[in-house]
Scaffold this motif. Sequence first.
Motif, short mmCIF file in Angstrom:
data_model
loop_
_atom_site.label_atom_id
_atom_site.label_comp_id
_atom_site.label_asym_id
_atom_site.label_seq_id
_atom_site.Cartn_x
_atom_site.Cartn_y
_atom_site.Cartn_z
N MET A 136 0.84 -1.20 0.00
CA MET A 136 0.00 0.00 0.00
C MET A 136 0.87 1.24 0.00
O MET A 136 1.81 1.35 0.79
N ASP A 137 0.54 2.17 -0.87
CA ASP A 137 1.27 3.42 -0.96
C ASP A 137 0.92 4.30 0.24
O ASP A 137 -0.26 4.53 0.53
N ASN A 139 -9.02 -1.66 2.00
CA ASN A 139 -8.57 -1.58 0.62
C ASN A 139 -8.87 -2.91 -0.07
O ASN A 139 -8.67 -3.98 0.51
N GLY A 166 -4.07 9.88 2.33
CA GLY A 166 -5.10 10.57 1.55
C GLY A 166 -6.49 9.98 1.69
O GLY A 166 -7.45 10.53 1.14
N ASN A 167 -6.61 8.88 2.41
CA ASN A 167 -7.92 8.23 2.59
C ASN A 167 -8.14 7.87 4.06
O ASN A 167 -8.36 6.71 4.41
N LEU A 208 0.93 7.40 0.53
CA LEU A 208 0.09 8.53 0.13
C LEU A 208 -1.37 8.12 0.03
O LEU A 208 -2.27 8.92 0.34
N ASP A 209 -1.64 6.88 -0.42
CA ASP A 209 -3.02 6.39 -0.47
C ASP A 209 -3.61 6.30 0.93
O ASP A 209 -4.79 6.57 1.14
N ILE A 210 -2.78 5.91 1.88
CA ILE A 210 -3.26 5.76 3.26
C ILE A 210 -3.58 7.13 3.86
O ILE A 210 -4.67 7.36 4.38
N ASN A 254 -10.93 5.69 5.31
CA ASN A 254 -10.84 4.23 5.20
C ASN A 254 -10.01 3.60 6.33
O ASN A 254 -9.68 2.42 6.27
#
Length: 404
Positions: free
Chosen positions: A1-2, A39, A8-9, A4-6, A12
Amino acid sequence: MDPLDIVGNLNNIKPVYQPIVSAIRHTVFGYEVLGRFYNDNEWHSLGDFFQDNEVPEEFKVEVDQHLLYIAISDMIESNETGHLFINRNAKQLLVNNGDDLLQSLIMFEKKGFSMNRIVIEVTEHDFEEDYEQLIHLLLYYKTYGIKIAVDQVGAKSSNIDRIRQLEPHILKIDTRIIRNRHSEGFQDIMYSLSMLARRIGAALLFENIEDDYQLNFAWKHGGRYYQGFYLAKPGFDLAAEEVLSVNVREKFAAYIQREKSKIEDRLKHVWNWEQKMKNLLSKWEGTKKVDAFIDAVTAQFDAESFRMYVCDSDGQQVSSNFRKHDDKWKVELDKLGSNWAFRPYFLENMMQMKTWKRGILSDVYSDIETREMVRTFGYPLSENDFLFIDISYSYIYENESLLL
């Protein structure tokens, strides 16, 4: 998992709670907060995210703050009165000088969540980085009533002095080292950690408990708190006692009965040895005939002992060593005149025998000559002379009550 994805979300991301059980009340004392990220239609642990040195500490702080906000809000809404254990490494804590976390806790205290219900977990490894700043910050947190727990204690013995300086409220011990280390060596580590905890007034918390043996081990070694999959797995809901996998009260009751039985059996051994010595005292004619007296004693303790000798009240050996070789007792003249008062507890045990006029059994210890775990039974022959009978490891091993 990136990462930034974490970050930015955050919507979740949710906390899960792993119960921590108290030995005193047999109920849930508190919950450790762990993070999960949704995810690809499933929840993933955020452990790798927090342990990745490449992830900026500011990212970790942001996620941790998000988890903390939800966790305390959940506890307030559910009227949960337990403690909340939160993990922070040194670098995270020192971002903005630790003020982000403190301001959040101050805000929640105004809503009724007392700061003395917060336990900040730092690892022993953290004491190797930015030590002066970290310990200053943690001591400052303590003035607000925040509790401090040091995780992975025992991994680095060089940090003991720093732990003493901090005087944390809780020392966390990973029970996985029971499986990974030689049992006798781990006993020494546990003894040192137990002494450290007593000196600084810290409670022992055993984590990663996966079976009954580890829970029993933790209980026998002074654990005040317990955590692990054997008791309860992390869940999204604040768990009531009913969700615990085992009946802790029944488990501890069984441990208590087992230990009482062992103690009773151990005391029977001591009582039997005392009766043997009382029957032999008529043969005691003083130190001029001390070796002849020990020769008579060997026949009565042939099954239990491998070595015996007599010392005076100052610790000086006034007899030869009687030592068993190939099932036969041999006399070793070279030990005569040796002084053993330097040994820990020697003088205290000797004075107890003299005062109470009865035998005393030592703790289990490693014999310098044989390198085996032994115990010593001491008995007062007179006001100034004391017989010491070393109990062999083979006999101790065959009699479980003598092992610990």
